[in-house]
Design a protein around this motif. Structure first.
Motif, short mmCIF file in Angstrom:
data_model
loop_
_atom_site.label_atom_id
_atom_site.label_comp_id
_atom_site.label_asym_id
_atom_site.label_seq_id
_atom_site.Cartn_x
_atom_site.Cartn_y
_atom_site.Cartn_z
N GLY A 82 1.63 6.64 -6.79
CA GLY A 82 0.42 7.72 -7.17
C GLY A 82 0.97 9.17 -7.13
N LEU A 83 1.56 9.03 -5.84
CA LEU A 83 2.23 10.67 -5.78
C LEU A 83 3.11 10.41 -6.53
N LYS A 84 4.53 10.36 -7.12
CA LYS A 84 5.16 10.54 -8.28
C LYS A 84 4.18 10.89 -9.54
N MET A 137 1.06 -1.54 -0.29
CA MET A 137 -0.15 -0.23 -0.17
C MET A 137 0.68 1.43 -0.06
N ALA A 138 1.49 0.56 0.67
CA ALA A 138 2.83 2.58 0.47
C ALA A 138 3.56 2.47 -0.99
N PHE A 139 3.84 1.79 -1.79
CA PHE A 139 4.53 1.78 -2.52
C PHE A 139 3.44 2.04 -3.34
N LEU A 174 1.70 17.77 -12.52
CA LEU A 174 1.97 18.72 -12.03
C LEU A 174 3.02 19.79 -12.46
N TRP A 175 4.13 19.39 -12.43
CA TRP A 175 5.19 19.50 -12.81
C TRP A 175 4.98 20.00 -14.20
N LEU A 176 4.36 18.99 -15.81
CA LEU A 176 3.80 18.61 -16.30
C LEU A 176 2.93 20.74 -16.65
N ALA A 177 1.76 20.44 -16.19
CA ALA A 177 1.71 21.81 -15.99
C ALA A 177 2.13 23.43 -15.77
#
Length: 61
Positions: free
Chosen positions: A33-35, A26-28, A41-44
């Motif tokens: 998902g966060l990555k 679950m942590a992985f 976000l960086w693309l935006a």
């Protein structure tokens, strides 16, 4: 059927290992998902910076 102390301990150990494995998976999954979210976000941000550069260029003309 009566289980011995060693068998009971082994079963408990297996259940604990499965729980730890589940938490690790679950942590992985959350980390992946966060990555992905950070990537978009960086693309935006890049798209907004490019749009800002175009506006400044048009204002300069």
């Amino acid at each position: 059927m009566e289980l011995s102390t060693i068998e009971s301990s082994a079963i408990i150990l297996v259940l604990i290992n499965l729980a730890v494995l589940f938490v690790a998976v679950m942590a992985f999954y959350q980390n992946c998902g966060l990555k992905i979210q950070i990537k978009y976000l960086w693309l935006a941000i890049d798209a907004l910076e490019e749009e800002n550069r175009k506006r400044k260029h048009q204002e300069g003309l």
